[in-house]
Write an enzyme that holds these catalytic residues in place. Structure first.
Site, PDB file in Angstrom:
ATOM      1  N   ALA A 242      19.159  19.506 -13.177  1.00 41.76           N
ATOM      2  CA  ALA A 242      17.361  18.215 -13.027  1.00 41.76           C
ATOM      3  C   ALA A 242      16.519  19.248 -13.271  1.00 41.76           C
ATOM      4  CB  ALA A 242      17.765  17.477 -12.180  1.00 41.76           C
ATOM      5  N   HIS A 243      15.533  17.544 -13.303  1.00 39.70           N
ATOM      6  CA  HIS A 243      14.367  18.294 -14.163  1.00 39.70           C
ATOM      7  C   HIS A 243      13.265  19.503 -12.948  1.00 39.70           C
ATOM      8  CE1 HIS A 243      12.821  15.309 -10.760  1.00 39.70           C
ATOM      9  NE2 HIS A 243      13.426  14.475 -10.544  1.00 39.70           N
ATOM     10  N   ASN A 244      12.828  20.141 -13.392  1.00 34.25           N
ATOM     11  CA  ASN A 244      11.661  21.444 -12.274  1.00 34.25           C
ATOM     12  C   ASN A 244      13.066  21.949 -11.959  1.00 34.25           C
ATOM     13  OD1 ASN A 244       9.989  18.471 -12.617  1.00 34.25           O
ATOM     14  ND2 ASN A 244       8.772  20.726 -12.668  1.00 34.25           N
ATOM     15  N   SER A 262      14.033  20.496  -8.982  1.00 31.67           N
ATOM     16  CA  SER A 262      13.231  21.405  -8.041  1.00 31.67           C
ATOM     17  C   SER A 262      14.093  22.009  -7.358  1.00 31.67           C
ATOM     18  CB  SER A 262      11.358  20.357  -7.732  1.00 31.67           C
ATOM     19  OG  SER A 262      11.220  19.961  -8.551  1.00 31.67           O
TER      20      SER A 262
END
Length: 332
Positions: A242-244, A262
């Site tokens: 997922a993102h980051n 994250s």
């Protein structure tokens, strides 16, 4: 656009002590004086004093913690307002693209497309503007490369891989068929009446050298900043990152692993099939997660874990053996 104009356009009439042209939305630690950040949890208030942000979205109860050099924008739901503001920074992903059979002409007229020596681009490849591809690469049919993407030397991109805008790929990288890199992360803020407001993801993905990515993976681009897969990592098929997220050097992610937003890992982390994490979790160096392990907390380095709820691996195996014995006694 000025900050005051952005706020007014989403229905907020807030009197600002200072107004400025907004460059971007950014995290506190990276924001400059023309950037807007936000704080949705009080535990991040300590980071304000070190931030150079021009303004911060913040709840009234926390506003007294904002230093003088940052403009406080007091709202009831900073996360929701951040989501609404993110629409002002949407970037087109595939503008000014060129199909494979136009590449020769494009190279003669537009030096922004840079293809290295001995690189082979097979039919039906789609290249965006300002794409740079290194030496001795192979792009197979159906590959789509978004604008401003950089690909290093000796890379192999298998059929039907899609790489969104502003992705950076190092040297000696293999990306197998059907994988998507740089798609939107799954991020929404929620109104009081239950509507879901999309958070636009305007960050990037960085794939370092010597990474192999299996078939049908998805690696989401960051909200801001970057999602990063570090050097030497090997990723099996059907993995979601997922993102980051940041995956440390030489890690191994087995099929159907899922990393929530994250998640960060140290180097040489191993995650078995169908293992997953919650968001904002760190896994230490050389840590191993058994298949289907559900990681809901930070894990120290050089440890082994398994199960759901997660336990140290030796404890989980003893628990599982005990459970089987109990079942056999109950149902001889």
């Amino acid at each position: 656009m000025k900050l005051s104009e952005m706020l007014q356009s989403i229905g907020l009439d807030i009197l600002l002590k200072k107004d400025f042209e907004v460059s971007s939305l950014a995290p506190l630690e990276k924001a400059g004086q023309n950037d807007v950040s936000y704080i949705d949890q009080s535990k991040y208030l300590k980071d304000l004093i070190f931030s150079n942000a021009g303004a911060v979205l913040i709840r009234e109860k926390d506003a007294q913690a904002v230093p003088e050099h940052i403009e406080p924008i007091i709202v009831s739901n900073p996360h929701l307002i951040f989501a609404k503001l993110s629409k002002f920074f949407i970037q087109p992903q595939f503008s000014l693209a060129s199909s494979q059979n136009e590449i020769k002409t494009h190279l003669q007229t537009d030096q922004e497309l840079d293809v290295g020596k001995d690189t082979v681009i097979m039919p039906n490849v789609f290249l965006g503007n300002r794409v740079k591809i290194g030496n001795n690469c192979l792009l197979m049919p159906g590959v789509v490369i978004g604008d401003d993407t950089l690909i290093g030397d000796n890379c192999k991109i298998f059929p039907n891989v899609v790489i969104y805008k502003n992705t950076q790929i190092g040297n000696n990288v293999s990306i197998h068929a059907g994988t998507i890199i740089g798609s939107d992360g799954f991020g929404y803020a929620h109104t009081q009446t239950g509507e879901h407001i999309k958070i636009e993801h305007n960050g990037s993905v960085v794939i370092e050298d010597d990474v192999e990515i299996g078939a049908n993976n998805t690696i989401d681009r960051a909200v801001f900043g970057e999602t990063r897969i570090k050097k030497g990592t090997k990723i099996d098929n059907l993995v979601q990152i997922a993102h980051n997220c940041v995956v440390g050097e030489h890690s191994l992610l087995v099929s159907q692993v899922g990393l929530a937003g994250s998640t960060t890992t140290g180097r040489n982390v191993v995650m078995g099939g169908q293992a997953g994490t919650g968001g904002h979790i760190h896994i230490g160096d050389f840590t191993q997660i058994a298949g289907r392990g559900a990681v809901g907390k930070n894990l120290p380095p050089h440890t082994k874990w398994g199960g759901h709820p997660l336990m140290e691996l030796d404890e989980w195996m003893k628990f599982f053996v005990t459970l089987r014995r109990m079942v056999k006694k109950k149902n001889p």
